[in-house]
Design a protein around this motif. Structure first.
Motif, PDB file in Angstrom:
ATOM      1  N   TYR A 214      -1.596   3.674 -12.406  1.00 54.77           N
ATOM      2  CA  TYR A 214      -2.698   4.586 -12.091  1.00 54.77           C
ATOM      3  C   TYR A 214      -2.150   5.939 -11.632  1.00 54.77           C
ATOM      4  CZ  TYR A 214      -5.835   0.509 -11.875  1.00 54.77           C
ATOM      5  OH  TYR A 214      -6.564  -0.622 -12.155  1.00 54.77           O
TER       6      TYR A 214
ATOM      7  N   ALA B 271      -4.523  -6.106  -4.901  1.00 54.47           N
ATOM      8  CA  ALA B 271      -3.435  -5.569  -5.723  1.00 54.47           C
ATOM      9  C   ALA B 271      -2.272  -5.149  -4.841  1.00 54.47           C
ATOM     10  CB  ALA B 271      -3.904  -4.384  -6.557  1.00 54.47           C
TER      11      ALA B 271
ATOM     12  N   TRP C 253      -3.536   9.369  -9.174  1.00 49.12           N
ATOM     13  CA  TRP C 253      -4.509   9.969  -8.270  1.00 49.12           C
ATOM     14  C   TRP C 253      -4.179  11.461  -8.158  1.00 49.12           C
ATOM     15  CZ3 TRP C 253      -2.049   5.400  -7.567  1.00 49.12           C
ATOM     16  CH2 TRP C 253      -2.783   4.262  -7.239  1.00 49.12           C
TER      17      TRP C 253
ATOM     18  N   SER D 250     -10.338   8.991  -7.271  1.00 47.46           N
ATOM     19  CA  SER D 250     -10.318   7.593  -7.690  1.00 47.46           C
ATOM     20  C   SER D 250      -9.150   7.386  -8.645  1.00 47.46           C
ATOM     21  CB  SER D 250     -11.626   7.221  -8.389  1.00 47.46           C
ATOM     22  OG  SER D 250     -12.721   7.376  -7.505  1.00 47.46           O
ATOM     23  N   PRO D 251      -8.593   6.174  -8.703  1.00 42.53           N
ATOM     24  CA  PRO D 251      -7.448   5.930  -9.596  1.00 42.53           C
ATOM     25  C   PRO D 251      -7.843   6.017 -11.062  1.00 42.53           C
ATOM     26  CG  PRO D 251      -8.212   3.878  -8.596  1.00 42.53           C
ATOM     27  CD  PRO D 251      -8.940   4.982  -7.909  1.00 42.53           C
TER      28      PRO D 251
ATOM     29  N   ALA E 212      -0.007  -1.043 -10.029  1.00 43.19           N
ATOM     30  CA  ALA E 212      -0.658  -2.103  -9.271  1.00 43.19           C
ATOM     31  C   ALA E 212      -0.416  -3.444  -9.946  1.00 43.19           C
ATOM     32  CB  ALA E 212      -2.156  -1.835  -9.177  1.00 43.19           C
TER      33      ALA E 212
ATOM     34  N   ILE F  36      -5.416  -0.805  -2.970  1.00 42.28           N
ATOM     35  CA  ILE F  36      -6.368  -1.347  -3.933  1.00 42.28           C
ATOM     36  C   ILE F  36      -6.580  -2.820  -3.599  1.00 42.28           C
ATOM     37  CG2 ILE F  36      -6.783  -1.955  -6.350  1.00 42.28           C
ATOM     38  CD1 ILE F  36      -5.342   0.523  -7.204  1.00 42.28           C
TER      39      ILE F  36
ATOM     40  N   THR G 168       0.856  -1.191   0.000  1.00 40.56           N
ATOM     41  CA  THR G 168       0.000   0.000   0.000  1.00 40.56           C
ATOM     42  C   THR G 168       0.890   1.237   0.000  1.00 40.56           C
ATOM     43  OG1 THR G 168      -0.143   0.004   2.425  1.00 40.56           O
ATOM     44  CG2 THR G 168      -1.881  -1.166   1.217  1.00 40.56           C
TER      45      THR G 168
ATOM     46  N   TYR H 184      -1.938  -7.009  -9.963  1.00 44.87           N
ATOM     47  CA  TYR H 184      -3.136  -7.736  -9.542  1.00 44.87           C
ATOM     48  C   TYR H 184      -2.769  -9.205  -9.352  1.00 44.87           C
ATOM     49  CZ  TYR H 184      -6.007  -3.632 -10.249  1.00 44.87           C
ATOM     50  OH  TYR H 184      -6.562  -2.384 -10.142  1.00 44.87           O
TER      51      TYR H 184
ATOM     52  N   LEU I  43       0.513  -2.463  -4.647  1.00 47.42           N
ATOM     53  CA  LEU I  43       0.898  -1.158  -5.184  1.00 47.42           C
ATOM     54  C   LEU I  43       2.386  -0.931  -4.963  1.00 47.42           C
ATOM     55  CD1 LEU I  43      -2.104   1.098  -4.092  1.00 47.42           C
ATOM     56  CD2 LEU I  43      -1.486   0.408  -6.408  1.00 47.42           C
TER      57      LEU I  43
END
Length: 312
Positions: A101, A67, A103, A113-114, A88, A64, A44, A90, A69
């Protein structure tokens, strides 16, 4: 260059790493990844803020679901917005995939939101703003490959990319980037190739439309590079992980250097670091360069902040 202060600013998580830094609206903003280990799948993003660099306030974290990060980076858009990007992984998807992403900061403790800013499985390492666009280099991750030059709109809602074909067949990846007033781009690029003794960093130079580059071999291996103009705008300040031997992973440390525009190291300083370390963030305030980085030389991976001053 002279280091005038070194402080530990965060050590709360099991593994604190991969930092970045920006000076935004009279505040220092630092971000980094928190996780169980360097390669664990539970990363995170933590954000800290400081007025003077002595005391840091926890501004919360971003995560996320399902995911990992990694490698957060901060920048300031032409609209004077604070922008955070990260990639990210996944880990629960079949097959696994990566997505970069962005932000934007909505308030002190809230982010947008991403927003997707690159193709899937293009790891966009960082973005650098020049005039009304953001630029960056992404490296393909399986099943994709290659190195890709990105141009992104100021609103971050559209992007284009072109493959940097001169690196096809080589694994080149992380980068730092700056532009001068004539729009010339300078790029510090990491490469990890075979044979490993040739895994030395490169400094590149290009002009619009940035489809042709000239590269100079630095002669030593680097990781997590970042660039910042020196106070006089005539040389470039670089931060990176430095390897003593390109063919060996250890020993390594965090180094800050002053580079000429043709890739010569004019001055350098080794920051207190070792083991799992480096990935610095740089921000300039007058004649003081503030550096954040991580290191495990004290046993636990901590986030450090150093001040480096320049003679006037």
């Amino acid at each position: 260059m002279k280091e005038t202060r070194l402080t530990t600013i965060w050590q709360a998580s099991e593994h604190n790493a991969f930092t970045d830094l920006v000076h935004f609206k009279e505040q220092w903003w630092c971000t980094f990844r928190e996780a169980s280990t360097h390669t664990s799948a539970n990363g995170t993003l933590r954000i800290l803020r400081s007025s003077g660099g002595d005391e840091w306030q926890d501004m919360g974290s971003i995560g996320i679901l399902d995911a990992d990060l990694r490698d957060p980076k901060l920048s300031i858009s032409p609209e004077n917005e604070l922008i955070l990007i990260a990639t990210a992984l996944y880990t629960e998807a079949t097959p696994k995939y990566r997505q970069t992403y962005a932000w934007s900061k909505c308030s002190d403790n809230k982010w947008s939101s991403p927003l997707k800013i690159a193709e899937q499985d293009h790891w966009l390492w960082r973005i650098t703003w020049h005039k009304d666009k953001a630029y960056g280099i992404a490296y393909g991750t399986a099943p994709k490959s290659g190195l890709h030059w990105y141009e992104i709109s100021s609103s971050l809602d559209s992007f284009t990319s072109q493959r940097m074909t001169e690196f096809d067949g080589s694994y080149v990846n992380e980068h730092g980037l700056v532009f001068d007033e004539q729009s010339t781009a300078y790029c510090l690029l990491r490469r990890d190739i075979t044979p490993p003794e040739q895994s030395t960093g490169l400094l590149g130079k290009s002009t619009p439309p940035y489809n042709k580059w000239e590269w100079v071999d630095l002669g030593f291996r680097i990781g997590g590079p970042v660039l910042q103009w020196a106070p006089d705008k005539k040389t470039i300040l670089a931060g990176y992980r430095r390897h003593e031997d390109p063919s060996q992973w250890l020993p390594q440390w965090t180094e800050i250097s002053e580079l000429s525009l043709d890739g010569n190291v004019l001055k350098s300083i080794d920051l207190e670091s070792g083991g799992d370390c480096s990935y610095p963030g740089l921000a300039l305030d007058g004649n003081t360069l503030k550096v954040v980085y991580y290191s495990s030389h004290e046993g636990h991976t901590k986030i450090y902040c150093s001040d480096i001053t320049f003679e006037q």
